[in-house]
Enzyme design. Sequence first.
Site, PDB file in Angstrom:
ATOM      1  N   LYS A  84      32.471  30.780  -4.365  1.00 12.74           N
ATOM      2  CA  LYS A  84      32.264  30.443  -2.931  1.00 12.74           C
ATOM      3  C   LYS A  84      33.232  31.263  -2.121  1.00 12.74           C
ATOM      4  O   LYS A  84      34.367  31.736  -2.524  1.00 12.74           O
ATOM      5  CB  LYS A  84      32.747  28.917  -3.033  1.00 12.74           C
ATOM      6  N   SER A 158      29.658  21.812   1.542  1.00 14.42           N
ATOM      7  CA  SER A 158      29.693  23.153   1.913  1.00 14.42           C
ATOM      8  C   SER A 158      29.559  24.037   0.788  1.00 14.42           C
ATOM      9  O   SER A 158      29.633  25.365   1.215  1.00 14.42           O
ATOM     10  CB  SER A 158      31.192  23.146   2.420  1.00 14.42           C
ATOM     11  N   SER A 182      32.168  18.390  -1.131  1.00 15.80           N
ATOM     12  CA  SER A 182      31.349  19.733  -0.930  1.00 15.80           C
ATOM     13  C   SER A 182      30.855  20.427  -2.431  1.00 15.80           C
ATOM     14  O   SER A 182      30.252  21.239  -2.430  1.00 15.80           O
ATOM     15  CB  SER A 182      32.218  20.832  -0.224  1.00 15.80           C
TER      16      SER A 182
END
Length: 462
Positions: A84, A158, A182
Amino acid sequence: MAVQEMMPTWVGATAKQVARAVRRGDTSATQVVADHLEHIARADRDLSAFRVVRGGEAIVEAEKVDEQDDLANLPLAGVPVAVKENTPVAGLPTWNGSAVVRTAVAEEDHEVVRRLRGAGAVIVGVTRMPELGLWGTTDDESATTRNPWHRDRTPGGSSGGAAAAVAAGLVPIAHGNDGLGSIRIPAACCGLVGLKPGRGVVPCQLGATDWFGLAEHGILATTVADAALGFAVLAGRRPDKLVPPNRLRIAVSLRSPVRGVRLDDANRDAVATGSRLLAAAGHDAIAADPVYPTSLGLRGVATWLAAAAAEARAAGVDRATLQPRTRRHAVLGGVAERRGLVRESDRAAWRERSVAFFADNDLDLLLTPALAATPPGADGWSRRSWRANMSVNIRYAPYAAPWNVAGLPAIVVPVGRRPDGLPVGVQLVGPPGSELRLLAVAGQFELAQPWQRHAPEYPVAR
Protein backbone atom coordinates in the site's frame (compact mmCIF):
# COMPACT_ATOMS: atom_id res chain seq x y z
CA MET A 1 -10.62 -11.54 -25.84
CA ALA A 2 -11.41 -11.97 -22.15
CA VAL A 3 -8.66 -11.42 -19.59
CA GLN A 4 -8.97 -15.02 -18.45
CA GLU A 5 -8.35 -16.42 -21.97
CA MET A 6 -4.97 -14.65 -22.13
CA MET A 7 -3.97 -15.68 -18.61
CA PRO A 8 -0.21 -16.32 -18.22
CA THR A 9 0.85 -19.52 -16.53
CA TRP A 10 1.22 -18.41 -12.92
CA VAL A 11 -1.46 -15.74 -12.78
CA GLY A 12 -4.28 -16.95 -10.55
CA ALA A 13 -2.11 -19.22 -8.42
CA THR A 14 -2.18 -18.79 -4.67
CA ALA A 15 0.82 -17.51 -2.76
CA LYS A 16 1.32 -20.96 -1.25
CA GLN A 17 1.27 -22.60 -4.70
CA VAL A 18 3.78 -20.12 -6.08
CA ALA A 19 6.18 -20.41 -3.14
CA ARG A 20 6.03 -24.20 -3.15
CA ALA A 21 6.75 -24.35 -6.88
CA VAL A 22 9.68 -21.93 -6.63
CA ARG A 23 11.18 -23.79 -3.66
CA ARG A 24 10.91 -27.11 -5.52
CA GLY A 25 12.41 -25.70 -8.71
CA ASP A 26 9.20 -26.32 -10.70
CA THR A 27 9.35 -22.70 -11.82
CA SER A 28 11.44 -19.63 -11.14
CA ALA A 29 10.61 -16.45 -9.27
CA THR A 30 11.60 -14.60 -12.45
CA GLN A 31 8.98 -16.43 -14.50
CA VAL A 32 6.26 -15.94 -11.91
CA VAL A 33 6.97 -12.21 -11.61
CA ALA A 34 7.17 -11.77 -15.38
CA ASP A 35 3.78 -13.46 -15.77
CA HIS A 36 2.22 -11.14 -13.21
CA LEU A 37 3.81 -8.01 -14.66
CA GLU A 38 2.36 -8.93 -18.05
CA HIS A 39 -1.07 -9.40 -16.49
CA ILE A 40 -0.78 -6.08 -14.61
CA ALA A 41 0.15 -4.22 -17.79
CA ARG A 42 -2.98 -5.52 -19.49
CA ALA A 43 -5.60 -5.67 -16.75
CA ASP A 44 -4.75 -2.62 -14.63
CA ARG A 45 -5.64 -0.24 -17.45
CA ASP A 46 -9.28 -0.71 -16.46
CA LEU A 47 -8.76 -0.96 -12.70
CA SER A 48 -6.06 1.56 -11.68
CA ALA A 49 -5.11 -0.58 -8.70
CA PHE A 50 -1.44 0.44 -8.83
CA ARG A 51 0.10 3.85 -8.30
CA VAL A 52 3.54 2.60 -9.41
CA VAL A 53 4.58 -0.70 -10.97
CA ARG A 54 8.22 -1.70 -10.42
CA GLY A 55 8.69 -3.59 -13.68
CA GLY A 56 12.43 -3.83 -14.24
CA GLU A 57 13.25 -3.56 -10.54
CA ALA A 58 10.88 -6.43 -9.73
CA ILE A 59 12.50 -8.67 -12.34
CA VAL A 60 15.95 -7.94 -10.91
CA GLU A 61 14.69 -8.77 -7.41
CA ALA A 62 13.12 -12.00 -8.67
CA GLU A 63 16.44 -13.00 -10.23
CA LYS A 64 18.11 -12.45 -6.86
CA VAL A 65 15.55 -14.74 -5.22
CA ASP A 66 16.35 -17.42 -7.79
CA GLU A 67 20.06 -17.09 -7.00
CA GLN A 68 19.59 -17.77 -3.29
CA ASP A 69 20.77 -21.06 -1.82
CA ASP A 70 18.23 -21.18 1.02
CA LEU A 71 14.92 -21.19 -0.89
CA ALA A 72 13.63 -23.86 1.48
CA ASN A 73 13.57 -21.27 4.24
CA LEU A 74 11.58 -18.67 2.27
CA PRO A 75 7.84 -19.01 2.96
CA LEU A 76 7.00 -16.48 0.20
CA ALA A 77 9.68 -17.54 -2.29
CA GLY A 78 9.02 -15.71 -5.56
CA VAL A 79 5.55 -14.50 -4.59
CA PRO A 80 4.65 -11.16 -6.24
CA VAL A 81 3.31 -8.83 -3.56
CA ALA A 82 1.92 -5.28 -3.68
CA VAL A 83 2.46 -2.75 -0.89
CA LYS A 84 0.00 0.00 0.00
CA GLU A 85 1.31 3.41 -1.01
CA ASN A 86 1.44 4.89 2.51
CA THR A 87 4.12 2.39 3.58
CA PRO A 88 7.74 3.19 2.67
CA VAL A 89 9.36 1.08 -0.04
CA ALA A 90 13.02 1.85 -0.66
CA GLY A 91 13.55 3.77 -3.89
CA LEU A 92 9.96 5.03 -4.18
CA PRO A 93 8.13 8.08 -2.87
CA THR A 94 5.51 7.38 -0.23
CA TRP A 95 2.42 8.75 -1.93
CA ASN A 96 -0.15 8.68 0.91
CA GLY A 97 -3.02 8.90 -1.54
CA SER A 98 -2.16 11.92 -3.68
CA ALA A 99 0.70 13.89 -5.13
CA VAL A 100 0.01 16.69 -2.63
CA VAL A 101 0.95 14.56 0.38
CA ARG A 102 3.64 12.49 -1.34
CA THR A 103 6.87 12.34 0.65
CA ALA A 104 10.42 12.01 -0.60
CA VAL A 105 11.87 8.81 -2.00
CA ALA A 106 12.32 6.36 0.87
CA GLU A 107 15.90 5.39 1.64
CA GLU A 108 14.89 2.13 3.30
CA ASP A 109 11.96 -0.23 3.55
CA HIS A 110 9.37 -0.11 6.29
CA GLU A 111 9.78 -3.05 8.66
CA VAL A 112 6.78 -4.93 7.21
CA VAL A 113 8.23 -4.53 3.70
CA ARG A 114 11.58 -5.75 4.99
CA ARG A 115 9.86 -8.83 6.42
CA LEU A 116 8.06 -9.54 3.16
CA ARG A 117 11.31 -9.32 1.20
CA GLY A 118 13.08 -11.42 3.82
CA ALA A 119 10.50 -14.14 3.27
CA GLY A 120 11.27 -14.18 -0.46
CA ALA A 121 8.44 -11.96 -1.73
CA VAL A 122 9.04 -9.65 -4.69
CA ILE A 123 7.49 -6.19 -4.43
CA VAL A 124 5.96 -5.51 -7.85
CA GLY A 125 4.52 -2.10 -7.02
CA VAL A 126 2.53 0.11 -4.67
CA THR A 127 -1.26 0.26 -4.68
CA ARG A 128 -3.56 3.25 -4.63
CA MET A 129 -5.46 4.61 -1.67
CA PRO A 130 -7.57 7.74 -1.02
CA GLU A 131 -5.87 10.89 0.22
CA LEU A 132 -4.31 10.29 3.66
CA GLY A 133 -6.16 6.97 3.83
CA LEU A 134 -9.26 8.66 5.20
CA TRP A 135 -12.03 7.28 3.03
CA GLY A 136 -13.81 4.04 2.14
CA THR A 137 -13.57 4.78 -1.60
CA THR A 138 -10.39 5.06 -3.68
CA ASP A 139 -9.90 7.82 -6.25
CA ASP A 140 -8.02 11.06 -6.80
CA GLU A 141 -7.46 13.57 -9.57
CA SER A 142 -5.28 11.11 -11.51
CA ALA A 143 -7.41 7.95 -11.50
CA THR A 144 -10.36 6.06 -10.05
CA THR A 145 -9.66 2.60 -8.66
CA ARG A 146 -12.41 0.18 -9.67
CA ASN A 147 -13.87 -3.01 -8.28
CA PRO A 148 -12.99 -5.98 -10.55
CA TRP A 149 -16.36 -7.55 -9.80
CA HIS A 150 -18.26 -4.53 -11.12
CA ARG A 151 -16.12 -1.74 -12.47
CA ASP A 152 -18.60 1.03 -11.81
CA ARG A 153 -18.39 0.22 -8.08
CA THR A 154 -15.66 1.06 -5.59
CA PRO A 155 -13.29 -1.62 -4.30
CA GLY A 156 -13.54 0.14 -0.94
CA GLY A 157 -10.86 1.99 0.96
CA SER A 158 -8.50 2.86 2.09
CA SER A 159 -6.70 -0.30 0.88
CA GLY A 160 -8.81 -0.16 -2.27
CA GLY A 161 -5.97 -0.62 -4.73
CA ALA A 162 -4.68 -3.61 -2.78
CA ALA A 163 -8.09 -5.30 -2.83
CA ALA A 164 -8.63 -4.61 -6.53
CA ALA A 165 -5.19 -6.03 -7.31
CA VAL A 166 -5.83 -9.28 -5.45
CA ALA A 167 -9.40 -9.74 -6.70
CA ALA A 168 -8.18 -9.40 -10.30
CA GLY A 169 -5.20 -11.71 -9.82
CA LEU A 170 -2.66 -8.95 -10.37
CA VAL A 171 -0.89 -10.33 -7.28
CA PRO A 172 -1.69 -13.41 -5.14
CA ILE A 173 -1.64 -11.39 -1.90
CA ALA A 174 -1.30 -7.72 -0.99
CA HIS A 175 -0.24 -5.71 2.00
CA GLY A 176 -2.76 -3.28 3.45
CA ASN A 177 -3.32 -1.36 6.63
CA ASP A 178 -6.42 -0.71 8.64
CA GLY A 179 -7.16 2.35 10.78
CA LEU A 180 -10.97 2.23 10.84
CA GLY A 181 -11.65 -0.75 8.57
CA SER A 182 -9.29 -0.10 5.68
CA ILE A 183 -8.44 -3.78 5.11
CA ARG A 184 -11.77 -5.34 6.03
CA ILE A 185 -13.98 -2.93 4.07
CA PRO A 186 -12.14 -3.53 0.77
CA ALA A 187 -12.04 -7.26 1.49
CA ALA A 188 -15.82 -7.26 1.83
CA CYS A 189 -16.25 -5.16 -1.33
CA CYS A 190 -14.03 -7.46 -3.40
CA GLY A 191 -14.79 -10.94 -2.03
CA LEU A 192 -11.48 -11.45 -0.22
CA VAL A 193 -10.13 -12.57 3.12
CA GLY A 194 -8.90 -9.51 5.01
CA LEU A 195 -7.22 -9.77 8.41
CA LYS A 196 -6.58 -6.88 10.79
CA PRO A 197 -4.32 -8.14 13.59
CA GLY A 198 -4.71 -6.97 17.14
CA ARG A 199 -2.76 -4.07 18.56
CA GLY A 200 1.00 -4.58 18.81
CA VAL A 201 1.15 -7.90 16.95
CA VAL A 202 2.71 -6.38 13.81
CA PRO A 203 4.98 -3.31 13.97
CA CYS A 204 2.96 -0.31 12.81
CA GLN A 205 5.17 2.82 12.57
CA LEU A 206 2.66 4.40 10.22
CA GLY A 207 2.50 8.13 9.65
CA ALA A 208 2.60 10.59 12.52
CA THR A 209 0.76 8.69 15.26
CA ASP A 210 -0.31 5.26 13.92
CA TRP A 211 -3.70 6.99 13.81
CA PHE A 212 -3.53 7.35 17.60
CA GLY A 213 -2.89 3.61 17.90
CA LEU A 214 -5.86 2.57 15.73
CA ALA A 215 -3.89 1.45 12.64
CA GLU A 216 -2.48 -2.00 11.96
CA HIS A 217 -0.76 -3.65 9.00
CA GLY A 218 -2.32 -6.79 7.54
CA ILE A 219 -2.95 -8.93 4.47
CA LEU A 220 -5.60 -9.28 1.75
CA ALA A 221 -5.79 -12.70 0.09
CA THR A 222 -8.06 -15.02 -1.87
CA THR A 223 -7.69 -17.93 0.56
CA VAL A 224 -7.46 -18.31 4.31
CA ALA A 225 -4.20 -20.22 3.97
CA ASP A 226 -2.62 -17.30 2.10
CA ALA A 227 -3.93 -14.82 4.67
CA ALA A 228 -2.43 -16.94 7.45
CA LEU A 229 0.90 -17.18 5.62
CA GLY A 230 1.07 -13.42 5.02
CA PHE A 231 0.11 -12.70 8.61
CA ALA A 232 2.84 -14.97 9.94
CA VAL A 233 5.45 -13.16 7.84
CA LEU A 234 4.28 -9.69 8.92
CA ALA A 235 4.18 -10.79 12.57
CA GLY A 236 7.66 -12.31 12.41
CA ARG A 237 6.39 -15.80 13.20
CA ARG A 238 6.88 -19.24 11.72
CA PRO A 239 3.93 -20.14 9.49
CA ASP A 240 1.81 -22.68 11.35
CA LYS A 241 -0.80 -25.06 10.03
CA LEU A 242 -4.26 -23.93 11.08
CA VAL A 243 -5.92 -26.42 13.40
CA PRO A 244 -9.75 -26.56 13.43
CA PRO A 245 -10.81 -25.32 16.85
CA ASN A 246 -12.86 -27.26 19.33
CA ARG A 247 -16.43 -26.21 19.97
CA LEU A 248 -16.61 -22.43 20.41
CA ARG A 249 -19.22 -20.06 21.75
CA ILE A 250 -19.66 -17.32 19.16
CA ALA A 251 -21.88 -14.29 19.58
CA VAL A 252 -23.94 -13.25 16.56
CA SER A 253 -24.97 -9.61 16.33
CA LEU A 254 -26.67 -7.46 13.68
CA ARG A 255 -26.64 -4.32 15.81
CA SER A 256 -25.05 -1.36 14.07
CA PRO A 257 -22.42 0.58 16.00
CA VAL A 258 -23.95 3.73 14.47
CA ARG A 259 -27.51 4.55 15.40
CA GLY A 260 -29.83 5.03 12.47
CA VAL A 261 -27.77 2.97 10.02
CA ARG A 262 -29.90 0.16 8.62
CA LEU A 263 -28.63 -3.19 7.44
CA ASP A 264 -29.71 -4.25 3.95
CA ASP A 265 -31.15 -7.69 3.21
CA ALA A 266 -28.05 -9.07 1.50
CA ASN A 267 -25.83 -8.35 4.51
CA ARG A 268 -28.50 -9.62 6.91
CA ASP A 269 -28.65 -12.85 4.91
CA ALA A 270 -24.84 -13.08 4.97
CA VAL A 271 -24.87 -13.17 8.76
CA ALA A 272 -27.54 -15.88 8.67
CA THR A 273 -25.29 -17.86 6.33
CA GLY A 274 -22.36 -17.32 8.67
CA SER A 275 -24.43 -18.56 11.60
CA ARG A 276 -25.36 -21.72 9.70
CA LEU A 277 -21.73 -22.35 8.81
CA LEU A 278 -20.74 -21.96 12.46
CA ALA A 279 -23.37 -24.48 13.54
CA ALA A 280 -22.33 -26.91 10.80
CA ALA A 281 -18.75 -26.69 12.08
CA GLY A 282 -19.93 -27.67 15.56
CA HIS A 283 -19.88 -24.26 17.21
CA ASP A 284 -22.57 -22.60 19.31
CA ALA A 285 -23.94 -19.43 17.66
CA ILE A 286 -25.53 -17.27 20.35
CA ALA A 287 -27.45 -14.03 19.85
CA ALA A 288 -25.60 -11.39 21.85
CA ASP A 289 -25.02 -7.70 21.11
CA PRO A 290 -22.06 -5.61 22.18
CA VAL A 291 -23.24 -2.39 23.77
CA TYR A 292 -21.90 0.44 21.64
CA PRO A 293 -22.07 3.61 23.73
CA THR A 294 -22.97 6.84 21.95
CA SER A 295 -19.66 8.26 23.12
CA LEU A 296 -17.83 5.59 21.10
CA GLY A 297 -19.14 6.98 17.84
CA LEU A 298 -18.49 10.59 18.83
CA ARG A 299 -14.95 9.90 20.06
CA GLY A 300 -14.28 7.64 17.11
CA VAL A 301 -15.23 10.36 14.65
CA ALA A 302 -13.15 12.87 16.61
CA THR A 303 -10.13 10.55 16.34
CA TRP A 304 -10.76 10.07 12.61
CA LEU A 305 -10.78 13.85 12.18
CA ALA A 306 -7.71 14.36 14.34
CA ALA A 307 -5.79 11.71 12.40
CA ALA A 308 -6.24 13.83 9.27
CA ALA A 309 -4.93 16.91 11.07
CA ALA A 310 -1.91 15.02 12.41
CA GLU A 311 -1.07 13.43 9.06
CA ALA A 312 -1.35 16.75 7.21
CA ARG A 313 0.98 18.39 9.74
CA ALA A 314 3.47 15.53 9.49
CA ALA A 315 3.48 15.78 5.69
CA GLY A 316 4.15 19.52 5.97
CA VAL A 317 1.51 20.37 3.39
CA ASP A 318 -0.52 23.52 3.00
CA ARG A 319 -4.08 22.46 3.83
CA ALA A 320 -5.34 24.63 0.98
CA THR A 321 -3.75 22.17 -1.48
CA LEU A 322 -5.67 19.16 -0.13
CA GLN A 323 -8.88 17.84 -1.63
CA PRO A 324 -11.85 19.80 -0.23
CA ARG A 325 -13.15 16.79 1.71
CA THR A 326 -9.71 16.15 3.24
CA ARG A 327 -9.15 19.82 4.03
CA ARG A 328 -12.44 20.03 5.93
CA HIS A 329 -11.63 16.81 7.75
CA ALA A 330 -8.24 18.13 8.84
CA VAL A 331 -9.63 21.51 9.94
CA LEU A 332 -12.28 19.81 12.07
CA GLY A 333 -9.60 17.47 13.39
CA GLY A 334 -7.65 20.45 14.66
CA VAL A 335 -10.77 21.62 16.47
CA ALA A 336 -11.24 18.16 18.01
CA GLU A 337 -7.65 18.17 19.24
CA ARG A 338 -7.89 21.63 20.77
CA ARG A 339 -11.10 20.73 22.58
CA GLY A 340 -9.55 17.63 24.08
CA LEU A 341 -11.91 15.21 22.33
CA VAL A 342 -9.17 12.72 21.41
CA ARG A 343 -8.15 10.88 24.58
CA GLU A 344 -6.33 7.64 25.17
CA SER A 345 -8.45 7.10 28.29
CA ASP A 346 -11.58 6.84 26.12
CA ARG A 347 -9.95 4.28 23.83
CA ALA A 348 -8.70 2.29 26.83
CA ALA A 349 -12.19 2.27 28.36
CA TRP A 350 -13.74 0.86 25.16
CA ARG A 351 -11.00 -1.76 24.92
CA GLU A 352 -11.67 -2.84 28.49
CA ARG A 353 -15.40 -2.99 27.80
CA SER A 354 -14.83 -5.00 24.60
CA VAL A 355 -12.57 -7.54 26.29
CA ALA A 356 -15.13 -7.86 29.07
CA PHE A 357 -17.85 -8.61 26.49
CA PHE A 358 -16.04 -11.83 25.60
CA ALA A 359 -14.95 -12.74 29.13
CA ASP A 360 -18.19 -11.95 30.98
CA ASN A 361 -20.35 -13.83 28.48
CA ASP A 362 -17.95 -16.78 28.08
CA LEU A 363 -17.60 -16.00 24.37
CA ASP A 364 -14.76 -16.95 22.06
CA LEU A 365 -15.61 -14.80 19.02
CA LEU A 366 -18.19 -12.37 17.64
CA LEU A 367 -19.86 -12.58 14.21
CA THR A 368 -21.19 -9.36 12.64
CA PRO A 369 -21.97 -8.04 9.17
CA ALA A 370 -18.95 -6.81 7.24
CA LEU A 371 -20.88 -4.00 5.52
CA ALA A 372 -24.35 -2.51 5.87
CA ALA A 373 -25.00 -1.88 2.17
CA THR A 374 -23.63 -2.55 -1.29
CA PRO A 375 -20.35 -0.79 -2.19
CA PRO A 376 -21.05 2.69 -3.58
CA GLY A 377 -20.18 3.87 -7.06
CA ALA A 378 -16.51 4.29 -7.85
CA ASP A 379 -16.35 7.70 -9.45
CA GLY A 380 -15.87 11.21 -8.23
CA TRP A 381 -15.62 10.95 -4.45
CA SER A 382 -12.42 12.98 -4.27
CA ARG A 383 -14.32 15.90 -5.84
CA ARG A 384 -17.43 15.64 -3.70
CA SER A 385 -18.14 17.43 -0.46
CA TRP A 386 -16.98 16.39 2.96
CA ARG A 387 -20.59 15.83 4.00
CA ALA A 388 -21.28 13.50 1.06
CA ASN A 389 -18.17 11.46 1.81
CA MET A 390 -18.92 11.21 5.51
CA SER A 391 -22.47 10.13 4.81
CA VAL A 392 -21.61 7.36 2.36
CA ASN A 393 -18.74 6.03 4.48
CA ILE A 394 -20.79 5.79 7.65
CA ARG A 395 -23.88 4.38 5.93
CA TYR A 396 -22.23 1.56 4.04
CA ALA A 397 -19.39 0.52 6.39
CA PRO A 398 -20.08 1.13 10.09
CA TYR A 399 -19.11 -2.29 11.49
CA ALA A 400 -15.31 -2.23 11.32
CA ALA A 401 -14.20 0.86 13.25
CA PRO A 402 -15.06 -0.15 16.85
CA TRP A 403 -12.47 -2.92 16.76
CA ASN A 404 -9.69 -0.54 15.76
CA VAL A 405 -10.56 1.63 18.73
CA ALA A 406 -10.48 -1.46 20.95
CA GLY A 407 -7.33 -2.82 19.30
CA LEU A 408 -8.88 -6.28 18.84
CA PRO A 409 -8.17 -8.62 15.91
CA ALA A 410 -10.85 -8.99 13.25
CA ILE A 411 -11.22 -10.74 9.90
CA VAL A 412 -13.61 -10.50 6.95
CA VAL A 413 -14.42 -13.68 5.03
CA PRO A 414 -16.65 -14.10 1.93
CA VAL A 415 -19.89 -16.05 2.28
CA GLY A 416 -21.69 -15.55 -1.03
CA ARG A 417 -22.97 -13.08 -3.59
CA ARG A 418 -25.42 -10.21 -3.46
CA PRO A 419 -28.37 -10.02 -5.86
CA ASP A 420 -26.40 -7.34 -7.77
CA GLY A 421 -23.59 -9.85 -8.34
CA LEU A 422 -21.08 -8.32 -5.92
CA PRO A 423 -19.56 -10.47 -3.18
CA VAL A 424 -20.83 -10.35 0.38
CA GLY A 425 -18.91 -11.20 3.52
CA VAL A 426 -19.09 -11.31 7.28
CA GLN A 427 -16.77 -10.10 10.02
CA LEU A 428 -15.38 -12.18 12.87
CA VAL A 429 -13.90 -10.39 15.90
CA GLY A 430 -11.96 -11.91 18.76
CA PRO A 431 -10.30 -10.99 22.06
CA PRO A 432 -6.59 -10.11 22.18
CA GLY A 433 -4.35 -12.82 20.77
CA SER A 434 -7.06 -14.64 18.81
CA GLU A 435 -5.70 -14.13 15.27
CA LEU A 436 -5.09 -17.83 14.64
CA ARG A 437 -8.51 -18.74 16.02
CA LEU A 438 -10.13 -16.23 13.66
CA LEU A 439 -8.19 -17.68 10.74
CA ALA A 440 -9.09 -21.23 11.73
CA VAL A 441 -12.82 -20.47 11.86
CA ALA A 442 -12.57 -18.59 8.56
CA GLY A 443 -10.92 -21.74 7.18
CA GLN A 444 -13.92 -23.77 8.29
CA PHE A 445 -16.16 -21.37 6.36
CA GLU A 446 -13.97 -21.80 3.28
CA LEU A 447 -13.98 -25.59 3.52
CA ALA A 448 -17.75 -25.79 3.95
CA GLN A 449 -18.65 -23.17 1.34
CA PRO A 450 -15.77 -22.35 -1.05
CA TRP A 451 -15.96 -18.99 -2.75
CA GLN A 452 -14.97 -17.77 -6.18
CA ARG A 453 -11.40 -16.56 -5.62
CA HIS A 454 -11.26 -13.95 -8.37
CA ALA A 455 -13.76 -11.65 -10.02
CA PRO A 456 -15.40 -12.84 -13.27
CA GLU A 457 -13.23 -12.33 -16.38
CA TYR A 458 -10.11 -12.57 -14.22
CA PRO A 459 -8.02 -15.62 -13.28
CA VAL A 460 -9.78 -18.58 -11.72
CA ALA A 461 -8.37 -20.90 -9.07
CA ARG A 462 -5.67 -23.20 -10.39
